[in-house]
Design a protein around this motif. Structure first.
Motif: not given
Length: 155
Positions: A58-66, A68-75
């Motif tokens: 949910t939105i709570a999980d998205i907002e908790r992304m640090d 590193k998690a965003k970089l992992k998604l980008a890669i």
């Protein structure tokens, strides 16, 4: 959208998939438009987002992304961090629209049937359902945009 109690990344992915399965994307020449290309990139990112966070995130999980998690998604979806941030922002905007539609449904208010109706619903009911943090962020964004517009106007 108004019938689901919570907006999840799977629902977001389903909306993107539905957009790309529209008849308009099958018309010769339409598949190359910038909107369709952007939707395909968003689709790829949402597939990876579901893999990374799970379909019930949910939105709570998205907002908790640090970072590193965003970089992992980008890669994983071969995008820049700015593109990932834009897609996460789209998710947040869709989640806000979901809350507005849920509010209207729960209060017996007519649901919008087109884009203009949705804009009006957001203007009319948006402030009623936004958190104080979201209101502050919105004010900061508007102030930044006004400052940028002023700066561009003075050049």
């Amino acid at each position: 959208m108004a019938n689901t109690p919570v907006w999840t990344v799977q629902l977001f992915k389903d909306e993107i998939d539905e957009t790309l399965s529209s008849w308009k994307t099958k018309v010769p020449g339409m598949s190359g438009t910038s909107q369709i290309k952007a939707a395909k990139e968003t689709q790829r990112a949402t597939e990876q987002l579901v893999q990374l966070l799970g379909p019930h995130a949910t939105i709570a999980d998205i907002e908790r992304m640090d970072r590193k998690a965003k970089l992992k998604l980008a890669i994983s979806c071969e995008m820049t961090m700015d593109e990932v941030d834009m897609i996460l922002s789209q998710f947040k905007n869709m989640e806000l629209m979901h809350r507005i539609l849920r509010y209207r449904k729960e209060h017996g208010i007519e649901l919008p049937t087109d884009g203009d109706g949705l804009k009006m619903a957001m203007q009319k009911d948006g402030m009623k359902i936004m958190t104080n943090k979201e209101k502050r962020e919105m004010q900061e964004l508007v102030a930044k945009q006004q400052k940028d517009d002023l700066y561009r106007g003075n050049k």
